[in-house]
Each structure stands twice: as structure tokens, then as C-alpha cells.
Design an enzyme around this catalytic site. Structure first.
Site, PDB file in Angstrom:
ATOM      1  CD  GLN A   6     -13.111   4.861 -10.791  1.00  0.00           C
ATOM      2  OE1 GLN A   6     -13.250   3.664 -10.561  1.00  0.00           O
ATOM      3  NE2 GLN A   6     -14.030   5.753 -10.481  1.00  0.00           N
ATOM      4  CG  HIS A  11       2.198  -3.054  11.358  1.00  0.00           C
ATOM      5  ND1 HIS A  11       2.979  -3.952  12.050  1.00  0.00           N
ATOM      6  CD2 HIS A  11       2.016  -1.996  12.194  1.00  0.00           C
ATOM      7  CE1 HIS A  11       3.270  -3.440  13.245  1.00  0.00           C
ATOM      8  NE2 HIS A  11       2.699  -2.253  13.361  1.00  0.00           N
ATOM      9  CG  ASN A  17       5.367  -8.877   8.276  1.00  0.00           C
ATOM     10  OD1 ASN A  17       4.989  -7.795   7.856  1.00  0.00           O
ATOM     11  ND2 ASN A  17       5.775  -9.053   9.527  1.00  0.00           N
TER      12      ASN A  17
END
Length: 462
Positions: free
Chosen positions: A451, A301, A332
Site C-alpha cells: 500500500q 453514474h 460527466n
């Protein structure tokens, strides 16, 4: 929240109407102020002309064939009506409900449309049905099917996109072709003309440049992805519970973006209903639930199942194969599972987070060794997987609350079963490094000065 039909009142006509939704045409950063948003909207107006019918202005309570006048013009509904009950799935207060082999037909033309978007869902608890889009270039005397047959099986509105190759003044008709008495809802039909593309409806996930709190793309569109079939390597998909840039040729997302608050975390169980995404444009290869079988890689996912446990629909949405990448099982099930669990503990402790996850490169090592592609070459195996998490205390006006002291977690791991550490903290890095490696532009809606500070800092992992 839904943006209603954006036809300009001064431009509505039966043959032509024009409107614009925010299409994020420029890759430059957009700061959260009204002047910047106005500039973006003006650019979108110049780039695309869109006709959208949302069926909010019409009334028809019987299935018998009849013409009704809507905001775009006259339509004919045969074995179809305008539904507004609790069982009618809709993005506003009304949608079309079609049964048997009913039709929804335009009684006017659209000139040279390039694409059509149609939202659809099953009515109430009905079973699935199929339908088709047909087009006529002789004012409805004869029709030909355009695109593929669409299966409607979800109780949530999803979008079918059709590329239109026919030219001239065209008339369209939606035909329900199977499912018998099972009914479907149709809503928000959008026609893109003049070389533009149909922008996405914001829904829960929102649109690029939208500064609404909890919007999945609040912090920016990392690759200026567009919902255009001409942007096959960078195709914007609003999946309601997350938003992504999908790469048709790689068979995986470039990135997926979502927001997590405490309301997203509930008790719904894992759906495990891995499935092809039928809402990809007609003719695109659909990665299936078995495409990874025997490959040595997990169906990994991007937006995790565990981040969407508020209800069954939310959880089910994460099992679309357009949300998956071939991921080394150790990466994962251990490395990334640890990071995902940690992020959820932050939310449970009183924070809300904005997350972007992506991958880059080709060539990873699973349990069967090194591979660059799987599924007969239809799915790219990435070499690296990354994630950026922006952490805020619960509150409002999220963009304005991001400062140089805001916590940003950036992680970049190798997709390698044999060498990857189970400790995600070993892979902490800077946002700048991820941007340089993957070609994305993250947090573009945040002011540039903030940023610059946040992207250069490496989190400590706790």
C-alpha cells in the site's frame, strides 16, 4: 456465490438461534490470510447475533395453508409454497412463492430484533406486486404493520430493510397485499438481535473482508460502511453488480466499488431506466428519476452503464438513483467518459480492474451556475469527484498478485462546468491525496508495505 444460513447447529432452537456473517466491524486493514479473516469473523460474532432463514431445508409444493419445519423453526405458508423451479428467483435452490393475498408467518418468536432484511423478486415474468411486514408481540394473536409497503417489480432479488422499534418476543408475518395472481418470491429473511445489524449477503458483490476473486470489495471497504440504519451517513448496499456506501442525508453515494472483466462487457444496450431505489430502508428519502431535472447537472453514474453491458439486468442495475451524483455535464460527458472508455480498453486488451469511485465536498458548477444542493436540499452537489483503478493482468488469486509494480490510476477532478478540462490525464494524482481529501481508506486489504508504495505513486496516464 451465496453464503448459506449461518445458524450454528448447537444454537438452533424454535425461539432463538444465533449466527454470524462477516460484518467488517474493524476499520483496520485486513490482509489476505486466514488468521486475519478469522479475527474479523470472531469480532463479527461478538458484535451481532443474526437469525437467517434461507428456506433450503423445507418442502411444500401446494398453495394450501400448512405449517412446515425449517432450520429456524416452524413457519406457516398460506397461499404460498416453497418454489424450486427455474422461474422461482432464489439465491440458493429454493425460495418462498406467494400469490394473491398469501402470507408467510413465523410460528415462533424472536427476542428484541433491531432490524429485518428480506430479499424479494417477481416470479418468472409476472407483473409487480406489493407486500408488507407485520409484527406481533402476543404470539400472533394481533399484528401491526411495521415499515412501509414494499413494491416488488424486479426479476432479480433485492433486499428490503426494516427497522424494528417494537421490543420483547416478536412474531413476524409477510403479507402480499396487491397484484392479484401475480406471484412474488421471498428468500433469506434475516433478523438482527442484541443490538447488532444484519450483514449483507455476498452475492456477486461479496462482503467486506472476502478474498474471493472478482469480489466488488476485494480490496477493502473504504469507510467501514455497515448495512445498519444507524449508519445512515455510511450505509453499505450490495447492489450485486457493484457495492456502495450510501449517504442518506446527502442523497448520493460516498463511494461505489466494482470489478470489471471481459465477461462484464457485452452488447446489451443502455437501459436508461433511471429510477428510485426502493430498497433503501423504510422512511428514507428516495431520490427519483426527476430529482435532477432543471438543475443544470447530469445524473452522473458512479458505476457506469458501459461497465455493465453483459446483459440487460446488469445494465439496468446501474440506473438506480443511489448510483448517481449531480455531475457537471462537461465533467460527466467528456472528462469522465474519456476515463471510463480508457479503462474499458484496458479490459478489452487483457486486463481485469478493480475500481472505486467517489465524491466529496459541497458545491459544484453546472450549466445553471454554482449550487450546493438540488432537489429541494435533498441531494448534495459534490465539489470534487475521484476514481481509483487497480489494473491486473487476467488471472486468479488477485490479492496475492498485487505488488509494488501494480498499476494504480488515481484521478480527482473538480465538479465544475466552466473550468474542468476534457482531458482526464490533467487530474492524475496519488491515492494518498484522495484519501486525505475525502476521508476514505483505499486498498485496505492489500499488505501495508505494498500500500505504502502504490498510494504514493502518480500514474503517467498511459
Amino acid at each position: 456465490m451465496k453464503i448459506k444460513n449461518l445458524l450454528f447447529a448447537s444454537c438452533i432452537s424454535l425461539a432463538f438461534a444465533s449466527c454470524s456473517k462477516d460484518a467488517m466491524q474493524e476499520p483496520v486493514p485486513v490482509k489476505p490470510n486466514q488468521s486475519a479473516l478469522s479475527s474479523r469473523q470472531n469480532a463479527a460474532v461478538q458484535a451481532a447475533t443474526v437469525i437467517t432463514e434461507d428456506f433450503e431445508t423445507g418442502s411444500k409444493s401446494a398453495y394450501a395453508a400448512a405449517d412446515i419445519t425449517l432450520s429456524t423453526g416452524s413457519w406457516n405458508l398460506d397461499d404460498a409454497l416453497i418454489g424450486s423451479t427455474a422461474s422461482d428467483v432464489k439465491s440458493g435452490t429454493k425460495s418462498v412463492r406467494i400469490r394473491n393475498t398469501g402470507t408467510l408467518s413465523m410460528n415462533f418468536n424472536v427476542s428484541n430484533p433491531t432490524s429485518v432484511n428480506i430479499k424479494h423478486a417477481v416470479y418468472g415474468s409476472d407483473n409487480s406486486s406489493t407486500w408488507q411486514l407485520w409484527v406481533s408481540n402476543d404470539n400472533g394473536s394481533t399484528y401491526a404493520q411495521t415499515g412501509s409497503t414494499i413494491t416488488t417489480s424486479s426479476s432479480q432479488l433485492t433486499t428490503a430493510t426494516f427497522a424494528i422499534s417494537a421490543t420483547g418476543n416478536l412474531t413476524f408475518q409477510v403479507r402480499k397485499v396487491s397484484g392479484g395472481t401475480n406471484r412474488i418470491n421471498i428468500d433469506d429473511i434475516s433478523f438482527s438481535t442484541g443490538g447488532g445489524t444484519v450483514p449483507p449477503d455476498p452475492g456477486t458483490g461479496g462482503t467486506p473482508g472476502n478474498t474471493t476473486d472478482n469480489n466488488n470489495l476485494l480490496l477493502g471497504n473504504p469507510t467501514n460502511a455497515q448495512p445498519s440504519i444507524n449508519s445512515a451517513a455510511n450505509y453499505l448496499m450490495d447492489q450485486t453488480y457493484y457495492t456502495e456506501s450510501y449517504n442518506r442525508d446527502k442523497g448520493t453515494p460516498n463511494w461505489v466499488s466494482w470489478h470489471i472483466s471481459s465477461t462484464d462487457l457485452g452488447s446489451s444496450s443502455r437501459a436508461n431506466n433511471f429510477r428510485a431505489d426502493i430498497n433503501l430502508p423504510s422512511g428514507w428519502y428516495q431520490v427519483s428519476n426527476t430529482s435532477y431535472s432543471g438543475s443544470g447537472f447530469d445524473r452522473g453514474h458512479n458505476c457506469p452503464s458501459g461497465d455493465r453491458t453483459s446483459d440487460n439486468t446488469a445494465n439496468s442495475s446501474t440506473f438506480l438513483m443511489t448510483n448517481m451524483i449531480p455531475q457537471a455535464p462537461k465533467n460527466n460527458q467528456q472528462t469522465w467518459a474519456g476515463l471510463e472508455n480508457y479503462v474499458r480498453t484496458l479490459v478489452q486488451a487483457g486486463s481485469e480492474v478493480y475500481v472505486v469511485m467517489g465524491s466529496y465536498g459541497s458545491g459544484g458548477t453546472g450549466t445553471n451556475g454554482y449550487q450546493t444542493t438540488i432537489d429541494g436540499g435533498n441531494v448534495n452537489v459534490p465539489s470534487h469527484i475521484w476514481k481509483v483503478v487497480v489494473v491486473l493482468p487476467n488471472g486468479n488469486n488477485d490479492l496475492s498478485r498485487i505488488s509494488t509494480s501494480t498499476r494504480v490510476i488515481a484521478v480527482d477532478t473538480p465538479n465544475d462546468q466552466t473550468t474542468v478540462s476534457t482531458d482526464w490525464k490533467q487530474y492524475l494524482t496519488t491515492v494518498k491525496s484522495i484519501e486525505a481529501a475525502s476521508g476514505v481508506n483505499l486498498m485496505s486489504n492489500v499488505s501495508q508495505s505494498i500500500q505504502d508504495v502504490l498510494k504514493s505513486r502518480t500514474d503517467q496516464g498511459s
